[in-house]
Design a protein around this motif. Sequence first.
Motif, PDB file in Angstrom:
ATOM      1  N   UNK A  46      30.200  36.276  45.479  1.00 48.25           N
ATOM      2  CA  UNK A  46      30.028  37.711  45.237  1.00 48.25           C
ATOM      3  C   UNK A  46      28.665  38.064  44.665  1.00 48.25           C
ATOM      4  N   UNK A  47      27.820  37.047  44.422  1.00 50.17           N
ATOM      5  CA  UNK A  47      26.454  37.235  43.937  1.00 50.17           C
ATOM      6  C   UNK A  47      26.388  37.857  42.545  1.00 50.17           C
ATOM      7  N   UNK A  48      27.515  37.869  41.815  1.00 50.80           N
ATOM      8  CA  UNK A  48      27.493  38.373  40.448  1.00 50.80           C
ATOM      9  C   UNK A  48      26.935  37.275  39.548  1.00 50.80           C
ATOM     10  N   UNK A  49      26.148  37.698  38.557  1.00 54.65           N
ATOM     11  CA  UNK A  49      25.434  36.707  37.749  1.00 54.65           C
ATOM     12  C   UNK A  49      25.408  37.092  36.279  1.00 54.65           C
ATOM     13  N   UNK A  50      25.047  36.117  35.444  1.00 56.44           N
ATOM     14  CA  UNK A  50      24.917  36.346  34.005  1.00 56.44           C
ATOM     15  C   UNK A  50      24.121  35.201  33.401  1.00 56.44           C
ATOM     16  N   UNK A  51      23.373  35.516  32.329  1.00 52.69           N
ATOM     17  CA  UNK A  51      22.655  34.472  31.601  1.00 52.69           C
ATOM     18  C   UNK A  51      23.593  33.738  30.647  1.00 52.69           C
ATOM     19  N   UNK A  52      24.607  34.440  30.138  1.00 55.07           N
ATOM     20  CA  UNK A  52      25.547  33.850  29.181  1.00 55.07           C
ATOM     21  C   UNK A  52      26.679  33.152  29.932  1.00 55.07           C
ATOM     22  N   UNK A  53      26.934  31.890  29.619  1.00 50.97           N
ATOM     23  CA  UNK A  53      27.927  31.119  30.364  1.00 50.97           C
ATOM     24  C   UNK A  53      29.345  31.641  30.130  1.00 50.97           C
ATOM     25  N   UNK A  54      29.645  32.080  28.903  1.00 53.38           N
ATOM     26  CA  UNK A  54      30.986  32.601  28.615  1.00 53.38           C
ATOM     27  C   UNK A  54      31.255  33.871  29.413  1.00 53.38           C
ATOM     28  N   UNK A  55      30.278  34.774  29.447  1.00 51.59           N
ATOM     29  CA  UNK A  55      30.436  35.999  30.234  1.00 51.59           C
ATOM     30  C   UNK A  55      30.507  35.688  31.724  1.00 51.59           C
ATOM     31  N   UNK A  56      29.806  34.646  32.134  1.00 51.84           N
ATOM     32  CA  UNK A  56      29.812  34.253  33.539  1.00 51.84           C
ATOM     33  C   UNK A  56      31.218  33.825  33.969  1.00 51.84           C
ATOM     34  N   UNK A  57      31.921  33.073  33.100  1.00 49.23           N
ATOM     35  CA  UNK A  57      33.270  32.612  33.433  1.00 49.23           C
ATOM     36  C   UNK A  57      34.291  33.744  33.408  1.00 49.23           C
ATOM     37  N   UNK A  58      33.985  34.838  32.710  1.00 47.45           N
ATOM     38  CA  UNK A  58      34.917  35.966  32.628  1.00 47.45           C
ATOM     39  C   UNK A  58      34.810  36.912  33.822  1.00 47.45           C
TER      40      UNK A  58
END
Length: 222
Positions: A46-58
């Motif tokens: 889905x090309x959604x991204x994040x720098x924070x790994x916890x937010x990435x898993x959510x």
Amino acid sequence: MEKAGKLRCQRIGCDAVFTEDDNPEGSCRYHDSPIFHDGMKEWSCCKKRSHDFSLFLEIPGCKEGKHTTEKPVLTKPAATPKPIPKVAPGPDVSSKEACSRCRQGFFCSDHGSQVKVTNSYPPSTALVSPADSNTEEKKVVSAPAKKIIDINEPQTCRNKGCGKTFKEKDNHETACDYHPGPAVFHDRMRGWKCCDIHVKEFDEFMTIPPCSKGWHNADSVS
């Protein structure tokens, strides 16, 4: 720990507990493989991204299906093929060899030939300027070898161009003005190679000022 009969879904982004009897289509929401690059985390699906790994898993799963106990095989996203640079065609060798100007080494606008430059000096010959040769000649006379003498006894300096009378007690590293030499006599010209000064008359030669300083030396200097 899962209860008896309960299974843990292995799809990425789901991690739910299910049973084989209660696993309808669409009950599992999951992601495909993740992409990690320069500190950024991104889902390839889905090309959604994040720098924070916890937010990435959510980030909620973007795909639906059934739960499964089989671990997904992570596949690397296909790399974007790099364009192959086009190589400009080289000069036509056959036509270059047939060109009369190219064969003679002259510049040719059609084939890019240039005049061949040859070195007029032998490869092993090094050009030495007069200044370099003079530098080698201008060596400061070292202190004379120690010998038993009377420090108050007058002595005559034998350095070229000096000839002064001195006492050893007054001798030091800049006491003597002299020519390290040698003297040059050629084609009626007289001079010193050390300072590259040449004159015609002998009287003028004798008055050429010394070019170096050092110790007085009563011993003859060759």
